[in-house]
Motif scaffolding. Structure first.
Motif, PDB file in Angstrom:
ATOM      1  N   ALA A   1       0.847  -1.192   0.000  1.00 30.94           N
ATOM      2  CA  ALA A   1       0.000   0.000   0.000  1.00 30.94           C
ATOM      3  C   ALA A   1       0.883   1.242   0.000  1.00 30.94           C
ATOM      4  O   ALA A   1       1.789   1.365   0.816  1.00 30.94           O
ATOM      5  N   ARG A   2       0.608   2.152  -0.936  1.00 25.24           N
ATOM      6  CA  ARG A   2       1.305   3.439  -0.973  1.00 25.24           C
ATOM      7  C   ARG A   2       0.321   4.501  -0.488  1.00 25.24           C
ATOM      8  O   ARG A   2      -0.702   4.736  -1.116  1.00 25.24           O
TER       9      ARG A   2
ATOM     10  N   ILE B   1      -6.894  11.041   2.909  1.00 31.50           N
ATOM     11  CA  ILE B   1      -5.918   9.995   2.633  1.00 31.50           C
ATOM     12  C   ILE B   1      -6.223   9.336   1.301  1.00 31.50           C
ATOM     13  O   ILE B   1      -7.365   8.968   1.027  1.00 31.50           O
ATOM     14  N   THR B   2      -5.192   9.205   0.465  1.00 35.13           N
ATOM     15  CA  THR B   2      -5.319   8.427  -0.762  1.00 35.13           C
ATOM     16  C   THR B   2      -4.362   7.250  -0.665  1.00 35.13           C
ATOM     17  O   THR B   2      -3.221   7.401  -0.250  1.00 35.13           O
ATOM     18  N   ILE B   3      -4.850   6.078  -1.047  1.00 34.49           N
ATOM     19  CA  ILE B   3      -4.071   4.852  -0.937  1.00 34.49           C
ATOM     20  C   ILE B   3      -4.138   4.101  -2.257  1.00 34.49           C
ATOM     21  O   ILE B   3      -5.214   3.913  -2.820  1.00 34.49           O
ATOM     22  N   LYS B   4      -2.962   3.661  -2.750  1.00 39.06           N
ATOM     23  CA  LYS B   4      -2.907   2.762  -3.901  1.00 39.06           C
ATOM     24  C   LYS B   4      -2.411   1.422  -3.383  1.00 39.06           C
ATOM     25  O   LYS B   4      -1.345   1.341  -2.793  1.00 39.06           O
ATOM     26  N   VAL B   5      -3.216   0.379  -3.597  1.00 39.16           N
ATOM     27  CA  VAL B   5      -2.870  -0.946  -3.084  1.00 39.16           C
ATOM     28  C   VAL B   5      -2.787  -1.925  -4.243  1.00 39.16           C
ATOM     29  O   VAL B   5      -3.645  -1.941  -5.120  1.00 39.16           O
ATOM     30  N   VAL B   6      -1.737  -2.753  -4.245  1.00 42.33           N
ATOM     31  CA  VAL B   6      -1.599  -3.815  -5.249  1.00 42.33           C
ATOM     32  C   VAL B   6      -1.298  -5.126  -4.541  1.00 42.33           C
ATOM     33  O   VAL B   6      -0.681  -5.147  -3.488  1.00 42.33           O
TER      34      VAL B   6
ATOM     35  N   ALA C   1      -2.180  -3.789   5.021  1.00 42.08           N
ATOM     36  CA  ALA C   1      -1.084  -3.026   4.421  1.00 42.08           C
ATOM     37  C   ALA C   1      -1.395  -1.526   4.469  1.00 42.08           C
ATOM     38  O   ALA C   1      -0.509  -0.707   4.752  1.00 42.08           O
ATOM     39  N   ALA C   2      -2.646  -1.160   4.218  1.00 35.81           N
ATOM     40  CA  ALA C   2      -3.057   0.243   4.286  1.00 35.81           C
ATOM     41  C   ALA C   2      -2.918   0.776   5.715  1.00 35.81           C
ATOM     42  O   ALA C   2      -2.441   1.889   5.934  1.00 35.81           O
TER      43      ALA C   2
END
Length: 142
Positions: free
Chosen positions: A29-30, A75-80, A90-91
């Motif tokens: 998570a970014r 909050i913005t989250i990019k998860v892969v 992960a977030a």
């Protein structure tokens, strides 16, 4: 011909942010924390309520509740990778690390709750001579 519906990009925010990444199993998570927000959380360009369900939403918000910062950040989250549960963990890990990057005084609170510790449990590799990580071939006496 169907008209294209334009989705607004929820991930695009302007201004300064605090960044951290969180991991769990195969999920990465970014996380970006934008100060002066209303408490909106966006994961992979979807609102958190659309992307996750019930208890996982509470899990993601737990570092914010613990530090009384629930309505202070957008909050913005990019998860892969991984499934929804490991993505949520992960977030949560990424949000915790971003909060510490923002305010090092929060480290003690988050560390005591175990939110800064990377959960290192991952799938064990398959070994040669075995059918899986530990499963041996069937034994036959005759």
């Amino acid at each position: 011909m169907a008209a294209k519906t334009e989705e607004k990009n929820l991930m695009e925010k302007k201004g300064t942010y605090h960044y951290a990444s969180g991991k769990r199993k195969t999920s990465i998570a970014r996380v970006r924390l934008y100060e002066g927000g209303k408490g909106e959380i966006v994961i992979n360009n979807q609102d958190i309520k659309d992307y996750l369900y019930g208890t996982l939403i509470g899990s993601v918000k737990s570092p914010l509740k613990l530090t009384d910062n629930l309505k202070r950040f957008d909050i913005t989250i990019k998860v892969v990778g991984g499934g929804k549960s490991s993505q949520a963990d992960a977030a949560r890990h990424g949000i915790s690390r971003a909060l510490v990057a923002l305010d090092p005084d929060l480290r003690g609170t988050l560390k005591a709750a175990g939110l800064l510790t990377r959960d290192s449990r991952i799938k064990e590799r398959k070994k040669y001579g075995l059918r899986g990580a530990r499963r041996a071939p069937q034994f036959s006496k005759r």
